[in-house]
Design an enzyme around this catalytic site. Structure first.
Site, PDB file in Angstrom:
ATOM      1  CB  VAL A   7      86.359 104.507  90.801  1.00  0.00           C
ATOM      2  CG1 VAL A   7      87.592 104.836  91.644  1.00  0.00           C
ATOM      3  CG2 VAL A   7      85.273 103.877  91.659  1.00  0.00           C
ATOM      4  CB  THR A  10      90.601 113.575  90.436  1.00  0.00           C
ATOM      5  OG1 THR A  10      91.743 113.687  89.577  1.00  0.00           O
ATOM      6  CG2 THR A  10      90.598 114.744  91.410  1.00  0.00           C
ATOM      7  CG  ASN A  11      86.707 114.229  92.415  1.00  0.00           C
ATOM      8  OD1 ASN A  11      87.123 114.367  93.558  1.00  0.00           O
ATOM      9  ND2 ASN A  11      86.734 115.207  91.528  1.00  0.00           N
ATOM     10  CB  THR A  13      80.750 110.439  90.217  1.00  0.00           C
ATOM     11  OG1 THR A  13      81.697 111.493  90.025  1.00  0.00           O
ATOM     12  CG2 THR A  13      79.340 111.014  90.113  1.00  0.00           C
ATOM     13  CB  ALA A 109      86.663 100.840  83.311  1.00  0.00           C
ATOM     14  CG  ASP A 110      88.267 106.229  81.950  1.00  0.00           C
ATOM     15  OD1 ASP A 110      88.886 105.221  81.536  1.00  0.00           O
ATOM     16  OD2 ASP A 110      88.825 107.342  82.106  1.00  0.00           O
ATOM     17  NE  ARG A 111      91.026 106.033  76.237  1.00  0.00           N
ATOM     18  CZ  ARG A 111      92.100 105.905  75.465  1.00  0.00           C
ATOM     19  NH1 ARG A 111      93.081 105.109  75.833  1.00  0.00           N
ATOM     20  NH2 ARG A 111      92.172 106.560  74.315  1.00  0.00           N
ATOM     21  CG  ASP A 130      86.967 111.995  80.164  1.00  0.00           C
ATOM     22  OD1 ASP A 130      86.808 113.061  80.797  1.00  0.00           O
ATOM     23  OD2 ASP A 130      86.811 110.876  80.681  1.00  0.00           O
ATOM     24  CB  THR A 133      93.572 112.587  85.821  1.00  0.00           C
ATOM     25  OG1 THR A 133      92.638 112.696  86.905  1.00  0.00           O
ATOM     26  CG2 THR A 133      94.980 112.645  86.369  1.00  0.00           C
TER      27      THR A 133
END
Length: 255
Positions: A7, A10-11, A13, A109-111, A130, A133
């Site tokens: 999550v 923007t999107n 997946t 979390a993404d990092r 990355d 955004t």
């Protein structure tokens, strides 16, 4: 089958994996108000086009940088898959690495997931860029630990701010310009964004390597990574599915 849910701002997946192999992936715009039922209807239809069904999924792992989405995503997983998902950042999930930063709970979390994915695929030390955004630079040491990084405005965020703040500047697409010295307004804006971000990438990675004390691999991900990697030799690897790869790696570290 494992469903990895990433999550972003923007999107969202969703990617299906069987024995670590990607089966397919689907995207939908991020919304904090989308209900569990709406997720179910969308994903069931998207999977059906590819000959898959919701009942094929028996494990789910989630990373989100939008906290308000988590309640309904958990409800979606329980209702349609009959499972409670693993969620990055929750106490029961072992990343298999240590965030060596002041306040680990604040790390996106993404990092963290990108750090795990990149190190598992390419070793370390390395810098993960990355292009999302925000434009994140995440630093991973030789042992795979996340040791910090840099957060800068995203490319499209910068373009949008320029368009909104300057009355006579148009909204433009992000493209690789033919030259640095623009001959019209659009060329000037494209050069500023493209070569400006290339200069930022080269400058920040150089400073990161100098501070770390050794050369590091540089891995790029995000939708604009292929475009910007063409403008510099510093980006060695482009992997658009790095976050998903990290989620899969973390799932198997916990199972």
């Amino acid at each position: 089958m494992l469903l990895a849910i990433d999550v972003g701002n923007t999107n969202i997946t969703c990617a299906a994996y069987k024995d670590r192999e990607l089966v397919n992936e689907w995207r939908i715009s991020t919304s904090g108000s989308r209900t569990a039922e709406e997720y179910g209807v969308w994903l069931s239809q998207a999977m059906a086009i590819d000959g898959l069904q919701l009942k094929d999924v028996n494990h789910v792992i989630v990373a989100t940088v939008v906290p308000e989405t988590l309640f309904n995503i958990k409800g979606f997983c329980r209702r349609y898959f009959g499972v409670t998902p693993l969620v990055i950042g929750e106490a029961n999930v072992d990343l298999g690495m240590t965030p060596l930063i002041d306040r680990p709970s604040e790390a996106g979390a993404d990092r963290l997931v990108n750090a795990v994915g990149a190190h598992s695929l390419y070793g370390g030390p390395l810098v993960v860029i990355d292009f999302g955004t925000a434009t994140n630079f995440d630093v991973v040491d030789g042992d795979g630990n996340y040791i910090g990084g840099v957060i800068a405005p995203g490319v499209n965020l910068s373009l949008d701010a320029l368009y909104r703040a300057a009355a006579k500047l148009p909204r433009i697409a992000v493209e690789s310009p033919m030259r640095v010295i623009g001959k019209n307004t659009i060329e000037c804006m494209q050069a500023g964004i493209y070569f400006g971000y290339i200069a930022m990438v080269e400058g920040l990675v150089g400073r990161i390597q100098a501070e770390y004390g050794s050369e590091m691999k540089t891995v790029a991900t995000g939708g604009l990574a292929p475009l910007f990697s063409k403008g510099t030799d510093l980006i060695e690897i482009v992997n658009g599915d790095l976050t998903l790869a990290g989620l899969v790696e973390i799932f198997y570290r916990n199972n």
